[in-house]
Design an enzyme around this catalytic site. Structure first.
Site, PDB file in Angstrom:
ATOM      1  N   ASN A   9       0.868  -1.176   0.000  1.00 33.89           N
ATOM      2  CA  ASN A   9       0.000   0.000   0.000  1.00 33.89           C
ATOM      3  C   ASN A   9       0.906   1.227   0.000  1.00 33.89           C
ATOM      4  O   ASN A   9       1.479   1.573   1.030  1.00 33.89           O
ATOM      5  CB  ASN A   9      -0.890  -0.029   1.258  1.00 33.89           C
ATOM      6  CG  ASN A   9      -1.691   1.245   1.429  1.00 33.89           C
ATOM      7  OD1 ASN A   9      -1.769   2.072   0.512  1.00 33.89           O
ATOM      8  ND2 ASN A   9      -2.284   1.423   2.598  1.00 33.89           N
ATOM      9  N   LYS A  11       0.149   4.257  -0.336  1.00 37.26           N
ATOM     10  CA  LYS A  11      -0.513   5.451   0.225  1.00 37.26           C
ATOM     11  C   LYS A  11      -0.281   6.671  -0.688  1.00 37.26           C
ATOM     12  O   LYS A  11      -0.138   6.515  -1.895  1.00 37.26           O
ATOM     13  CB  LYS A  11      -0.033   5.700   1.654  1.00 37.26           C
ATOM     14  CG  LYS A  11      -0.107   4.440   2.522  1.00 37.26           C
ATOM     15  CD  LYS A  11       0.022   4.717   3.980  1.00 37.26           C
ATOM     16  CE  LYS A  11       0.090   3.397   4.731  1.00 37.26           C
ATOM     17  NZ  LYS A  11      -0.050   3.552   6.171  1.00 37.26           N
ATOM     18  N   HIS A  95      -9.488   0.771   4.712  1.00 34.03           N
ATOM     19  CA  HIS A  95      -8.222   0.976   5.427  1.00 34.03           C
ATOM     20  C   HIS A  95      -8.487   1.870   6.641  1.00 34.03           C
ATOM     21  O   HIS A  95      -9.320   2.778   6.585  1.00 34.03           O
ATOM     22  CB  HIS A  95      -7.190   1.619   4.495  1.00 34.03           C
ATOM     23  CG  HIS A  95      -5.822   1.645   5.091  1.00 34.03           C
ATOM     24  ND1 HIS A  95      -5.440   2.610   5.986  1.00 34.03           N
ATOM     25  CD2 HIS A  95      -4.763   0.805   4.947  1.00 34.03           C
ATOM     26  CE1 HIS A  95      -4.188   2.357   6.366  1.00 34.03           C
ATOM     27  NE2 HIS A  95      -3.754   1.268   5.751  1.00 34.03           N
ATOM     28  N   GLU A  97      -6.978   4.306   7.782  1.00 39.02           N
ATOM     29  CA  GLU A  97      -6.840   5.756   7.520  1.00 39.02           C
ATOM     30  C   GLU A  97      -8.108   6.297   6.856  1.00 39.02           C
ATOM     31  O   GLU A  97      -8.513   7.431   7.119  1.00 39.02           O
ATOM     32  CB  GLU A  97      -5.587   6.003   6.655  1.00 39.02           C
ATOM     33  CG  GLU A  97      -4.313   5.841   7.485  1.00 39.02           C
ATOM     34  CD  GLU A  97      -3.081   5.405   6.709  1.00 39.02           C
ATOM     35  OE1 GLU A  97      -3.062   5.524   5.473  1.00 39.02           O
ATOM     36  OE2 GLU A  97      -2.135   4.929   7.357  1.00 39.02           O
ATOM     37  N   GLU A 167      -5.357  -5.452  10.459  1.00 41.79           N
ATOM     38  CA  GLU A 167      -4.381  -4.393  10.678  1.00 41.79           C
ATOM     39  C   GLU A 167      -4.699  -3.672  11.990  1.00 41.79           C
ATOM     40  O   GLU A 167      -5.508  -2.724  12.000  1.00 41.79           O
ATOM     41  CB  GLU A 167      -4.438  -3.379   9.525  1.00 41.79           C
ATOM     42  CG  GLU A 167      -4.118  -3.973   8.179  1.00 41.79           C
ATOM     43  CD  GLU A 167      -3.502  -2.926   7.258  1.00 41.79           C
ATOM     44  OE1 GLU A 167      -2.394  -3.157   6.789  1.00 41.79           O
ATOM     45  OE2 GLU A 167      -4.130  -1.871   7.041  1.00 41.79           O
ATOM     46  N   GLY A 173       2.264   2.004  10.837  1.00 47.67           N
ATOM     47  CA  GLY A 173       3.178   3.134  10.701  1.00 47.67           C
ATOM     48  C   GLY A 173       3.835   3.552  12.008  1.00 47.67           C
ATOM     49  O   GLY A 173       4.436   4.620  12.087  1.00 47.67           O
ATOM     50  N   SER A 212       3.389  -2.408  10.388  1.00 48.32           N
ATOM     51  CA  SER A 212       4.845  -2.389  10.599  1.00 48.32           C
ATOM     52  C   SER A 212       5.516  -3.717  10.271  1.00 48.32           C
ATOM     53  O   SER A 212       6.441  -4.143  10.972  1.00 48.32           O
ATOM     54  CB  SER A 212       5.173  -1.942  12.029  1.00 48.32           C
ATOM     55  OG  SER A 212       4.700  -0.611  12.239  1.00 48.32           O
TER      56      SER A 212
END
Ligand code: PEP
Length: 249
Positions: A9, A11, A95, A97, A167, A173, A212
Protein backbone atom coordinates in the site's frame (compact mmCIF):
# COMPACT_ATOMS: atom_id res chain seq x y z
CA UNK A 1 -3.40 -24.73 0.85
CA UNK A 2 -3.66 -20.92 0.68
CA UNK A 3 -1.13 -19.01 -1.40
CA UNK A 4 0.79 -16.29 0.42
CA UNK A 5 -0.19 -12.83 -0.80
CA UNK A 6 1.90 -9.73 -0.21
CA UNK A 7 0.33 -6.38 -1.13
CA UNK A 8 2.07 -3.01 -0.98
CA UNK A 9 0.00 0.00 0.00
CA UNK A 10 1.95 2.98 -1.29
CA UNK A 11 -0.51 5.45 0.23
CA UNK A 12 -0.08 9.07 -0.96
CA UNK A 13 3.56 8.64 -1.91
CA UNK A 14 5.51 8.48 -5.13
CA UNK A 15 6.12 10.33 -8.36
CA UNK A 16 6.41 9.20 -11.97
CA UNK A 17 10.18 8.98 -11.62
CA UNK A 18 10.28 7.26 -8.25
CA UNK A 19 7.53 4.80 -9.20
CA UNK A 20 9.28 3.94 -12.45
CA UNK A 21 12.30 2.76 -10.49
CA UNK A 22 10.27 1.03 -7.79
CA UNK A 23 8.04 -0.84 -10.25
CA UNK A 24 11.02 -1.90 -12.35
CA UNK A 25 12.92 -3.21 -9.33
CA UNK A 26 9.89 -5.06 -7.94
CA UNK A 27 9.24 -6.59 -11.35
CA UNK A 28 12.83 -7.76 -11.68
CA UNK A 29 12.78 -9.23 -8.17
CA UNK A 30 9.52 -11.08 -8.77
CA UNK A 31 10.75 -12.38 -12.12
CA UNK A 32 13.85 -13.71 -10.37
CA UNK A 33 11.45 -15.87 -8.34
CA UNK A 34 9.11 -15.46 -5.38
CA UNK A 35 6.46 -17.90 -4.20
CA UNK A 36 4.05 -15.25 -2.98
CA UNK A 37 1.45 -13.52 -5.11
CA UNK A 38 2.61 -9.89 -5.27
CA UNK A 39 0.31 -6.87 -5.58
CA UNK A 40 1.14 -3.15 -5.56
CA UNK A 41 -1.36 -0.40 -4.80
CA UNK A 42 -0.02 2.98 -5.95
CA UNK A 43 -1.97 6.21 -5.77
CA UNK A 44 -4.85 6.26 -8.28
CA UNK A 45 -3.09 8.75 -10.55
CA UNK A 46 -0.23 6.29 -11.04
CA UNK A 47 -2.32 3.22 -11.82
CA UNK A 48 -1.91 3.74 -15.56
CA UNK A 49 1.84 3.76 -15.05
CA UNK A 50 1.58 0.51 -13.08
CA UNK A 51 -0.54 -1.01 -15.86
CA UNK A 52 1.99 0.03 -18.49
CA UNK A 53 4.91 -1.45 -16.57
CA UNK A 54 3.31 -4.58 -15.14
CA UNK A 55 0.89 -5.84 -17.80
CA UNK A 56 1.81 -9.39 -18.72
CA UNK A 57 3.87 -9.92 -15.56
CA UNK A 58 3.14 -11.88 -12.39
CA UNK A 59 2.74 -8.66 -10.39
CA UNK A 60 -0.83 -7.39 -10.00
CA UNK A 61 -1.92 -3.90 -9.04
CA UNK A 62 -4.87 -2.34 -7.34
CA UNK A 63 -6.48 0.83 -6.03
CA UNK A 64 -6.33 2.09 -2.46
CA UNK A 65 -9.99 3.07 -2.34
CA UNK A 66 -13.11 3.26 -4.49
CA UNK A 67 -16.51 4.88 -4.50
CA UNK A 68 -19.55 2.76 -3.76
CA UNK A 69 -21.29 4.64 -6.59
CA UNK A 70 -21.14 3.59 -10.23
CA UNK A 71 -20.84 7.06 -11.78
CA UNK A 72 -22.21 10.57 -11.56
CA UNK A 73 -21.79 13.80 -9.61
CA UNK A 74 -19.27 12.62 -7.02
CA UNK A 75 -16.39 15.03 -7.46
CA UNK A 76 -13.00 13.52 -6.77
CA UNK A 77 -14.24 9.95 -6.51
CA UNK A 78 -13.10 6.88 -8.45
CA UNK A 79 -15.47 4.07 -9.41
CA UNK A 80 -14.84 0.35 -9.58
CA UNK A 81 -15.25 0.45 -13.36
CA UNK A 82 -12.57 3.14 -13.60
CA UNK A 83 -10.17 0.92 -11.66
CA UNK A 84 -11.03 -1.94 -14.00
CA UNK A 85 -10.33 0.36 -16.94
CA UNK A 86 -6.80 0.63 -15.59
CA UNK A 87 -6.71 -3.17 -15.36
CA UNK A 88 -6.66 -3.26 -11.58
CA UNK A 89 -7.34 -6.67 -10.11
CA UNK A 90 -7.47 -5.60 -6.47
CA UNK A 91 -8.72 -2.70 -4.36
CA UNK A 92 -8.12 -1.92 -0.68
CA UNK A 93 -11.38 -1.28 1.17
CA UNK A 94 -11.85 0.18 4.64
CA UNK A 95 -8.22 0.98 5.43
CA UNK A 96 -8.02 2.43 8.95
CA UNK A 97 -6.84 5.76 7.52
CA UNK A 98 -10.02 5.92 5.42
CA UNK A 99 -12.11 4.99 8.46
CA UNK A 100 -10.40 7.46 10.82
CA UNK A 101 -9.55 10.41 8.54
CA UNK A 102 -12.38 10.24 6.02
CA UNK A 103 -15.17 9.04 8.29
CA UNK A 104 -15.90 5.73 6.58
CA UNK A 105 -18.37 3.77 8.66
CA UNK A 106 -18.72 -0.03 8.63
CA UNK A 107 -21.79 0.46 6.41
CA UNK A 108 -19.92 2.57 3.84
CA UNK A 109 -17.07 0.06 3.84
CA UNK A 110 -19.60 -2.72 3.23
CA UNK A 111 -21.05 -0.77 0.28
CA UNK A 112 -17.59 -0.29 -1.17
CA UNK A 113 -16.81 -3.97 -0.72
CA UNK A 114 -20.03 -4.88 -2.54
CA UNK A 115 -19.31 -2.39 -5.36
CA UNK A 116 -15.82 -3.83 -5.84
CA UNK A 117 -17.11 -7.39 -5.98
CA UNK A 118 -19.95 -6.52 -8.35
CA UNK A 119 -17.41 -5.06 -10.77
CA UNK A 120 -15.14 -8.11 -10.55
CA UNK A 121 -12.39 -6.56 -8.45
CA UNK A 122 -10.88 -8.45 -5.51
CA UNK A 123 -11.47 -6.32 -2.40
CA UNK A 124 -8.85 -6.37 0.35
CA UNK A 125 -10.98 -5.62 3.42
CA UNK A 126 -9.06 -4.00 6.27
CA UNK A 127 -10.21 -4.60 9.83
CA UNK A 128 -8.52 -3.85 13.12
CA UNK A 129 -8.82 -2.29 16.53
CA UNK A 130 -7.48 0.93 18.06
CA UNK A 131 -5.00 0.77 20.94
CA UNK A 132 -7.62 1.77 23.49
CA UNK A 133 -9.95 -0.93 22.17
CA UNK A 134 -7.23 -3.57 22.58
CA UNK A 135 -6.45 -2.33 26.06
CA UNK A 136 -10.14 -2.50 26.95
CA UNK A 137 -10.24 -6.12 25.75
CA UNK A 138 -12.50 -5.22 22.81
CA UNK A 139 -10.36 -6.47 19.91
CA UNK A 140 -12.65 -9.36 18.96
CA UNK A 141 -15.80 -7.25 19.35
CA UNK A 142 -14.45 -4.57 17.01
CA UNK A 143 -13.12 -6.99 14.40
CA UNK A 144 -16.37 -9.00 14.52
CA UNK A 145 -18.42 -5.83 13.99
CA UNK A 146 -16.31 -4.79 10.99
CA UNK A 147 -16.53 -8.29 9.49
CA UNK A 148 -20.23 -8.69 10.20
CA UNK A 149 -21.00 -5.52 8.23
CA UNK A 150 -19.75 -7.35 5.12
CA UNK A 151 -21.45 -10.64 6.00
CA UNK A 152 -24.77 -8.89 6.61
CA UNK A 153 -24.68 -6.84 3.42
CA UNK A 154 -23.20 -9.33 0.98
CA UNK A 155 -23.31 -12.77 2.63
CA UNK A 156 -20.47 -15.14 3.40
CA UNK A 157 -19.92 -16.04 -0.27
CA UNK A 158 -18.71 -12.45 -0.77
CA UNK A 159 -15.64 -13.40 1.24
CA UNK A 160 -14.78 -16.22 -1.15
CA UNK A 161 -13.92 -13.59 -3.75
CA UNK A 162 -12.10 -11.24 -1.40
CA UNK A 163 -9.20 -10.99 1.00
CA UNK A 164 -9.20 -9.82 4.63
CA UNK A 165 -6.33 -7.84 6.14
CA UNK A 166 -6.08 -7.69 9.91
CA UNK A 167 -4.38 -4.39 10.68
CA UNK A 168 -4.30 -3.38 14.33
CA UNK A 169 -4.42 0.41 14.09
CA UNK A 170 -1.80 0.80 16.84
CA UNK A 171 0.71 -1.10 14.68
CA UNK A 172 0.25 0.90 11.47
CA UNK A 173 3.18 3.13 10.70
CA UNK A 174 4.25 3.10 14.35
CA UNK A 175 7.05 0.55 14.22
CA UNK A 176 5.09 -1.52 16.80
CA UNK A 177 4.22 -4.88 15.30
CA UNK A 178 1.73 -7.26 16.82
CA UNK A 179 3.63 -10.30 18.03
CA UNK A 180 3.15 -13.32 15.77
CA UNK A 181 0.97 -14.89 18.48
CA UNK A 182 -1.14 -11.73 18.97
CA UNK A 183 -1.74 -11.57 15.23
CA UNK A 184 -2.38 -15.32 14.95
CA UNK A 185 -5.00 -15.14 17.70
CA UNK A 186 -7.01 -12.50 15.81
CA UNK A 187 -6.55 -14.25 12.46
CA UNK A 188 -7.84 -17.49 14.00
CA UNK A 189 -10.78 -15.57 15.45
CA UNK A 190 -11.62 -14.12 11.99
CA UNK A 191 -11.42 -17.54 10.37
CA UNK A 192 -13.56 -19.03 13.14
CA UNK A 193 -16.19 -16.32 12.74
CA UNK A 194 -16.37 -16.87 8.97
CA UNK A 195 -16.50 -20.64 9.45
CA UNK A 196 -19.66 -20.24 11.54
CA UNK A 197 -21.28 -19.24 8.23
CA UNK A 198 -19.24 -21.41 5.85
CA UNK A 199 -16.37 -23.74 6.72
CA UNK A 200 -15.21 -23.93 3.09
CA UNK A 201 -15.11 -20.13 2.62
CA UNK A 202 -13.21 -19.80 5.91
CA UNK A 203 -10.69 -22.46 4.93
CA UNK A 204 -9.87 -20.75 1.63
CA UNK A 205 -9.94 -17.15 2.88
CA UNK A 206 -6.59 -15.37 2.64
CA UNK A 207 -6.10 -13.32 5.82
CA UNK A 208 -3.19 -10.89 5.64
CA UNK A 209 -1.49 -9.18 8.55
CA UNK A 210 -0.62 -5.49 8.31
CA UNK A 211 1.13 -3.18 10.74
CA UNK A 212 4.84 -2.39 10.60
CA UNK A 213 5.77 -5.58 8.73
CA UNK A 214 9.47 -5.45 7.89
CA UNK A 215 11.91 -7.92 6.34
CA UNK A 216 13.10 -8.89 9.81
CA UNK A 217 9.70 -9.81 11.26
CA UNK A 218 7.91 -11.11 8.15
CA UNK A 219 9.20 -14.69 8.33
CA UNK A 220 7.93 -15.21 11.87
CA UNK A 221 4.57 -13.59 11.14
CA UNK A 222 3.99 -15.47 7.88
CA UNK A 223 4.90 -18.75 9.58
CA UNK A 224 1.76 -18.59 11.74
CA UNK A 225 -0.92 -20.99 10.57
CA UNK A 226 -3.66 -18.42 9.91
CA UNK A 227 -1.46 -15.64 8.51
CA UNK A 228 -1.48 -15.84 4.73
CA UNK A 229 0.72 -12.88 3.88
CA UNK A 230 0.84 -9.17 4.53
CA UNK A 231 -0.45 -5.74 3.64
CA UNK A 232 2.65 -3.60 3.73
CA UNK A 233 2.73 0.18 4.06
CA UNK A 234 6.02 1.96 4.70
CA UNK A 235 8.25 -0.99 3.85
CA UNK A 236 6.61 -1.40 0.43
CA UNK A 237 8.25 1.80 -0.82
CA UNK A 238 11.68 0.22 -0.72
CA UNK A 239 12.07 -2.43 -3.43
CA UNK A 240 14.74 -4.49 -1.67
CA UNK A 241 12.82 -4.53 1.61
CA UNK A 242 9.48 -5.26 -0.05
CA UNK A 243 11.00 -8.11 -2.07
CA UNK A 244 12.55 -9.55 1.08
CA UNK A 245 9.07 -9.55 2.64
CA UNK A 246 7.66 -11.19 -0.49
CA UNK A 247 10.29 -13.93 -0.20
CA UNK A 248 9.33 -14.52 3.45
CA UNK A 249 6.11 -16.20 2.37
C1 PEP B 1 -0.84 0.00 6.11
O1 PEP B 1 -0.97 1.21 6.01
O2 PEP B 1 -1.68 -0.77 5.61
C2 PEP B 1 0.31 -0.51 6.85
C3 PEP B 1 0.31 -1.75 7.23
O3 PEP B 1 1.32 0.41 7.10
P1 PEP B 1 2.75 0.09 7.76
O4 PEP B 1 3.27 -1.18 7.12
O5 PEP B 1 3.59 1.27 7.42
O6 PEP B 1 2.51 -0.09 9.21
Amino acid sequence: MRQTLVAGNWKMNGSLEANHQLLKSILEGVEAGVNAKVVVCPSTVYLAQAAETLTGSDVSWGGQNLSPEKSGAFTGEVSADMLLNLKCQYVIVGHSERRALFGESDEVVAEKYAAALAAGLIPILCVGELLEEREAGETETVVARQLDAILEKSGVEALSAGVVAYEPVWAIGTGKTASPQQAQDVHAFIRQRVSEKSASVAEKLQILYGGSVKPDNAVELFAMSDIDGGLIGGASLDAAGFLAICRAG
